[in-house]
Scaffold this motif. Structure first.
Motif, PDB file in Angstrom:
ATOM      1  N   GLY A   9      32.934  40.247  40.370  1.00 36.19           N
ATOM      2  CA  GLY A   9      33.078  40.896  39.074  1.00 36.19           C
ATOM      3  C   GLY A   9      31.828  40.838  38.213  1.00 36.19           C
TER       4      GLY A   9
ATOM      5  N   GLU B   9      33.169  47.934  41.043  1.00 32.10           N
ATOM      6  CA  GLU B   9      34.577  47.763  40.687  1.00 32.10           C
ATOM      7  C   GLU B   9      35.235  46.648  41.504  1.00 32.10           C
ATOM      8  N   LEU B  10      36.227  46.019  40.897  1.00 34.85           N
ATOM      9  CA  LEU B  10      37.046  45.031  41.604  1.00 34.85           C
ATOM     10  C   LEU B  10      37.978  45.744  42.577  1.00 34.85           C
TER      11      LEU B  10
ATOM     12  N   MET C 192      38.778  37.805  39.380  1.00 26.27           N
ATOM     13  CA  MET C 192      37.330  37.684  39.288  1.00 26.27           C
ATOM     14  C   MET C 192      36.939  36.276  39.728  1.00 26.27           C
TER      15      MET C 192
ATOM     16  N   SER D 181      35.005  44.726  30.857  1.00 25.36           N
ATOM     17  CA  SER D 181      34.459  45.820  31.664  1.00 25.36           C
ATOM     18  C   SER D 181      35.335  46.117  32.872  1.00 25.36           C
ATOM     19  N   HIS D 182      36.211  45.166  33.243  1.00 23.23           N
ATOM     20  CA  HIS D 182      37.128  45.350  34.380  1.00 23.23           C
ATOM     21  C   HIS D 182      38.575  45.511  33.904  1.00 23.23           C
TER      22      HIS D 182
ATOM     23  N   SER E 210      40.782  48.087  35.813  1.00 22.80           N
ATOM     24  CA  SER E 210      41.082  47.656  37.182  1.00 22.80           C
ATOM     25  C   SER E 210      42.149  46.566  37.186  1.00 22.80           C
TER      26      SER E 210
END
Length: 366
Positions: A170, A176-177, A182, A276-277, A280
């Motif tokens: 991550g 992207e995950l 993470m 930022s994730h 996802s």
């Protein structure tokens, strides 16, 4: 009355310059005091404090590495301040940082995550003639593109080492995950996958394990989790880690050495990385993270609050205390049997002096 007023005005006007001079002197004295305190100019020079097990290897290293025993004299203006060292490297490193060329590898994990690491070939033969690979774990939220990692890799390549650098899950921008988790403080899964890949694809190579900060915790925990993890490992070096997350987080709330300010800055960086994730993490069916957790994350001002609202839930811990206890290397490091170098700075703004009792005790009881 006019004469009195004029006289009064005249008296005040003659006193004002002296008053302003006093204010200027006080301001100068204050600035000098702050400079002396911030730069730590009054600190005395000393040789490193070395705690070690009395073995032939330790005695050889002390003899062969005079830096370990001779007096350390830092640069006069900035070398005595951990704060200024951090700030200066943040600026100077961006100008003078080398750019080693490597190959990025992606490794599928059993839970659907995709680990990645960068592999950098040696730029010459090692002095021993052996094939040696450094397996490197960076600090919190870091990856192979960070300045200090690039500098370390470039130097190591020139000494004949191949380098494999883990990219924390991550942490890479614009990647992207592929699973609802993470990296965490002590999860060793991605590092283990990288090490196993190196062992499998380079059957003749020997390993030197290196970890920085959070990465130091991960590599020491990895080696202590299973005896087979130490196979083909020549040695391990851990740089500037805190050993016990539970004890470290207690000190992070203190203002000594501006630790609470650093805590806030690190927490802010972690918030940005996790956010930022967000899409996802929210879109995956098996995720333990929902809108309620993200609301707590946005309001968080410390790493402990982030760990409690988000990080511990990636692995299903019931409390942040359990998360810190289970993920700290302090419970595994005594099982490491390969030569182990634990390096800490006495003026590290993040690592409280009380935490250094852990490596001291380990070296005395080894």
């Amino acid at each position: 009355m006019a004469t009195l007023d004029d006289g009064h005005i005249h008296t005040l006007s003659s006193e004002l310059p002296a008053m302003f001079d006093g204010v200027k002197l006080a301001a100068v004295a204050t600035v000098l005091y702050v400079i002396v305190r911030c730069l730590n100019l009054k600190s005395t020079t000393a040789s490193p404090e070395v705690s070690y097990q009395n073995t032939p290897l330790s005695r050889y290293l002390l003899k062969a590495c005079p830096l370990l025993t001779k007096e350390y004299i830092p640069p006069l203006l900035w070398g005595k301040s951990g704060h200024l060292q951090t700030a200066l490297y943040g600026k100077m490193g961006r100008v003078n940082t080398p750019t080693p060329c490597g190959v990025r590898k992606f490794l599928p994990m059993q839970d659907g995550a995709t680990a990645s690491f960068d592999l950098f070939e040696a730029l010459g033969e090692h002095s021993t003639g052996d094939d040696i690979t450094m397996v490197i774990c960076p600090g919190i939220g870091n990856h192979s593109e960070k300045n200090y990692i690039r500098t370390f890799v470039d130097h190591s390549q020139r000494q004949g080492y191949r380098c494999a650098v883990l990219n924390h899950l991550g942490a890479l921008p614009n990647v992207e995950l592929t699973s609802p988790r993470m990296f965490t403080y002590g999860c060793t899964w991605e590092f283990a996958a990288m090490v196993n890949y190196i062992k499998r694809t380079l059957p003749d190579t020997l390993l030197v394990v290196v970890g920085f900060s959070l990465g130091g915790n991960i590599v020491c925990k990895f080696l202590g989790e299973n005896r087979s993890n130490q196979d083909r490992v020549l040695c391990c070096a851990s740089v500037c880690q805190g050993y016990s997350a539970l004890r470290a987080q207690e000190t992070f709330l203190q203002w000594d050495q501006c630790r609470r300010l650093y805590n806030f800055v690190l927490a802010d960086n972690m918030k940005k990385l996790i956010l930022s994730h967000r899409n996802s993490l929210l879109s995956m069916n098996s995720s333990n993270i929902g809108d309620a957790e993200f609301s707590k994350l946005i309001a968080a001002t410390s790493l402990m609050q982030i760990d409690d609202s988000i990080m511990r839930k990636f692995h299903g811990y019931d409390s942040v205390k359990e998360y810190y206890e289970k993920e700290s290397c302090v419970h595994y490091i005594h099982k490491v049997t390969v030569p182990l170098l634990l390096v800490n700075s006495s003026d590290d703004p993040l690592i409280h002096q009380s935490l250094l009792s852990i490596p001291r005790t380990l070296s005395e009881n080894a």
